[in-house]
Scaffold this motif. Sequence first.
Motif, PDB file in Angstrom:
ATOM      1  N   UNK A  59       0.876  -0.746  -0.064  1.00 32.79           N
ATOM      2  CA  UNK A  59       0.147  -0.389   0.000  1.00 32.79           C
ATOM      3  C   UNK A  59       0.878   1.082  -0.401  1.00 32.79           C
ATOM      4  N   UNK A  60       2.296   1.406  -0.130  1.00 29.66           N
ATOM      5  CA  UNK A  60       2.613   2.230   0.044  1.00 29.66           C
ATOM      6  C   UNK A  60       2.803   3.458  -0.960  1.00 29.66           C
ATOM      7  N   UNK A  61       3.040   2.889  -2.327  1.00 32.87           N
ATOM      8  CA  UNK A  61       3.059   3.728  -3.529  1.00 32.87           C
ATOM      9  C   UNK A  61       1.384   4.121  -3.589  1.00 32.87           C
ATOM     10  N   UNK A  62       0.090   3.928  -2.581  1.00 28.19           N
ATOM     11  CA  UNK A  62      -1.407   4.124  -2.943  1.00 28.19           C
ATOM     12  C   UNK A  62      -1.348   5.165  -1.615  1.00 28.19           C
ATOM     13  N   UNK A  63      -0.983   5.317  -0.882  1.00 31.07           N
ATOM     14  CA  UNK A  63      -0.559   5.518   0.259  1.00 31.07           C
ATOM     15  C   UNK A  63      -0.020   7.674  -0.295  1.00 31.07           C
ATOM     16  N   UNK A  75     -12.549   6.342  -3.603  1.00 34.05           N
ATOM     17  CA  UNK A  75     -12.915   5.497  -4.678  1.00 34.05           C
ATOM     18  C   UNK A  75     -12.034   5.195  -5.487  1.00 34.05           C
ATOM     19  N   UNK A  76     -10.830   6.111  -5.823  1.00 35.00           N
ATOM     20  CA  UNK A  76      -9.623   6.795  -6.563  1.00 35.00           C
ATOM     21  C   UNK A  76      -9.098   5.012  -6.226  1.00 35.00           C
ATOM     22  N   UNK A  77      -9.022   5.280  -4.883  1.00 39.88           N
ATOM     23  CA  UNK A  77      -7.455   3.903  -4.236  1.00 39.88           C
ATOM     24  C   UNK A  77      -8.492   2.590  -4.234  1.00 39.88           C
ATOM     25  N   UNK A 119      -0.513   4.938 -13.679  1.00 46.20           N
ATOM     26  CA  UNK A 119      -1.139   5.655 -14.777  1.00 46.20           C
ATOM     27  C   UNK A 119      -2.691   6.015 -15.177  1.00 46.20           C
ATOM     28  N   UNK A 120      -2.840   6.045 -13.673  1.00 42.37           N
ATOM     29  CA  UNK A 120      -4.793   7.030 -13.503  1.00 42.37           C
ATOM     30  C   UNK A 120      -3.438   7.959 -13.343  1.00 42.37           C
ATOM     31  N   UNK A 121      -2.353   8.084 -12.521  1.00 46.38           N
ATOM     32  CA  UNK A 121      -2.304  10.020 -12.719  1.00 46.38           C
ATOM     33  C   UNK A 121      -2.059  10.563 -13.584  1.00 46.38           C
ATOM     34  N   UNK A 122      -1.689  10.344 -14.232  1.00 47.97           N
ATOM     35  CA  UNK A 122      -0.770  10.229 -15.709  1.00 47.97           C
ATOM     36  C   UNK A 122      -2.428  10.874 -16.427  1.00 47.97           C
ATOM     37  N   UNK A 123      -3.572   9.482 -16.416  1.00 44.02           N
ATOM     38  CA  UNK A 123      -3.980   9.928 -17.126  1.00 44.02           C
ATOM     39  C   UNK A 123      -5.690  11.265 -17.287  1.00 44.02           C
ATOM     40  N   UNK A 124      -5.375  11.096 -14.942  1.00 50.41           N
ATOM     41  CA  UNK A 124      -5.749  12.572 -14.647  1.00 50.41           C
ATOM     42  C   UNK A 124      -5.259  13.785 -14.218  1.00 50.41           C
ATOM     43  N   UNK A 125      -3.793  13.684 -14.565  1.00 45.98           N
ATOM     44  CA  UNK A 125      -3.401  14.467 -14.366  1.00 45.98           C
ATOM     45  C   UNK A 125      -3.826  15.966 -14.416  1.00 45.98           C
ATOM     46  N   UNK A 126      -4.241  16.764 -13.436  1.00 42.42           N
ATOM     47  CA  UNK A 126      -4.308  18.543 -12.995  1.00 42.42           C
ATOM     48  C   UNK A 126      -3.283  19.562 -12.292  1.00 42.42           C
ATOM     49  N   UNK A 127      -2.635  20.210 -13.398  1.00 48.45           N
ATOM     50  CA  UNK A 127      -1.700  21.555 -13.109  1.00 48.45           C
ATOM     51  C   UNK A 127      -1.895  21.738 -11.329  1.00 48.45           C
ATOM     52  N   UNK A 128      -1.108  21.915 -11.117  1.00 41.43           N
ATOM     53  CA  UNK A 128      -1.151  22.613  -9.582  1.00 41.43           C
ATOM     54  C   UNK A 128      -1.129  23.973  -9.972  1.00 41.43           C
ATOM     55  N   UNK A 129      -1.883  24.104  -9.356  1.00 45.16           N
ATOM     56  CA  UNK A 129      -1.973  26.202  -8.575  1.00 45.16           C
ATOM     57  C   UNK A 129      -0.938  27.001  -8.507  1.00 45.16           C
ATOM     58  N   UNK A 130      -0.938  26.197  -7.399  1.00 44.87           N
ATOM     59  CA  UNK A 130       0.066  26.933  -6.174  1.00 44.87           C
ATOM     60  C   UNK A 130       1.186  27.273  -6.640  1.00 44.87           C
ATOM     61  N   UNK A 150       4.713  20.472  -5.479  1.00 48.92           N
ATOM     62  CA  UNK A 150       5.267  19.068  -6.279  1.00 48.92           C
ATOM     63  C   UNK A 150       3.525  19.388  -7.333  1.00 48.92           C
ATOM     64  N   UNK A 151       3.563  18.436  -7.939  1.00 46.64           N
ATOM     65  CA  UNK A 151       2.872  17.445  -9.002  1.00 46.64           C
ATOM     66  C   UNK A 151       1.351  17.492  -8.781  1.00 46.64           C
ATOM     67  N   UNK A 152       1.197  17.201  -7.129  1.00 50.60           N
ATOM     68  CA  UNK A 152      -0.335  16.862  -7.305  1.00 50.60           C
ATOM     69  C   UNK A 152      -0.486  17.839  -5.346  1.00 50.60           C
ATOM     70  N   UNK A 153       0.906  18.204  -4.808  1.00 41.51           N
ATOM     71  CA  UNK A 153       0.198  18.494  -3.551  1.00 41.51           C
ATOM     72  C   UNK A 153       1.621  19.937  -3.258  1.00 41.51           C
ATOM     73  N   UNK A 154       1.105  20.399  -1.857  1.00 45.21           N
ATOM     74  CA  UNK A 154       2.182  21.733  -1.433  1.00 45.21           C
ATOM     75  C   UNK A 154       2.180  21.443  -0.137  1.00 45.21           C
TER      76      UNK A 154
END
Length: 248
Positions: free
Chosen positions: A76-80, A87-89, A116-127, A157-161
């Motif tokens: 679960x390390x990468x999923x965490x 629901x995506x998890x 694969x899922x993150x690349x498909x749903x990638x959203x630019x970080x606005x911050x 980062x790509x998905x976090x700050x």
Amino acid sequence: MERAFLSAGQALMELRDRRLYRSTHQTFEEYCRDRFNYSRDAAYLKISATVVYENLQKFLPTIGRQIPMPTNERQLRFLAKAELEPAVQADVWQQAVEQAGNKIPSGRIVKDVVDRIRERTKVPNPYHIGEICVLLPKDNPDLRGKAGYWGVVSHVGEYSCTLQIWDGDYTVKIEHLKSLELFDEDCRFMQQLCLRLRQLHQVATRDEAVDWLLQGLGKQAKPYLSSLQAKLLATVEREYKIEWRQQK
């Protein structure tokens, strides 16, 4: 014994949320280091893996078939770390199980599906670094009690700050942040105020009244202090011999 990680994560979560560590240690991180020899990241990863496991129990479609559940933290390390919605998890785990021939997948297989899922749903970080944001805990147990705290974005980062607030640094998903949309001059004021509050928080011998001041100013997401607030802060700094010079 296969799911000992789950019991460990649940125990750590209870220790943190109920603040049971306070009888011997000032912070949860210090307790974990001294009691279990866990780093901060290791302790929170165990908690995050437990939260993911509980999300899988809730969101996996188990009607009509049995989907194998994780048996250790490595799976679960990468999923965490991926910071995906519950629901995506569950969807990631289901795909990983199928990719593993309907058996328990390895951490590598889970990582492949996550990527694969993150690349498909990638959203630019606005911050951006230096921006002033407010924490929105939502469903993040690590942010419990932090609703309304403001801080300074120190890493993007790509998905976090990573947000610096008065009592520490918090790396969160972008949906757990809300920008105050301040002018540059106001951002600079808040950045310097944050540094002042963090300096006070680092005083180990501070009176608990100082924490009341820190918590109050830490939730006042406004780019100014009242005359009384400014005097109180300056008085406390003098009490603990903290010399503050405004940075340009």
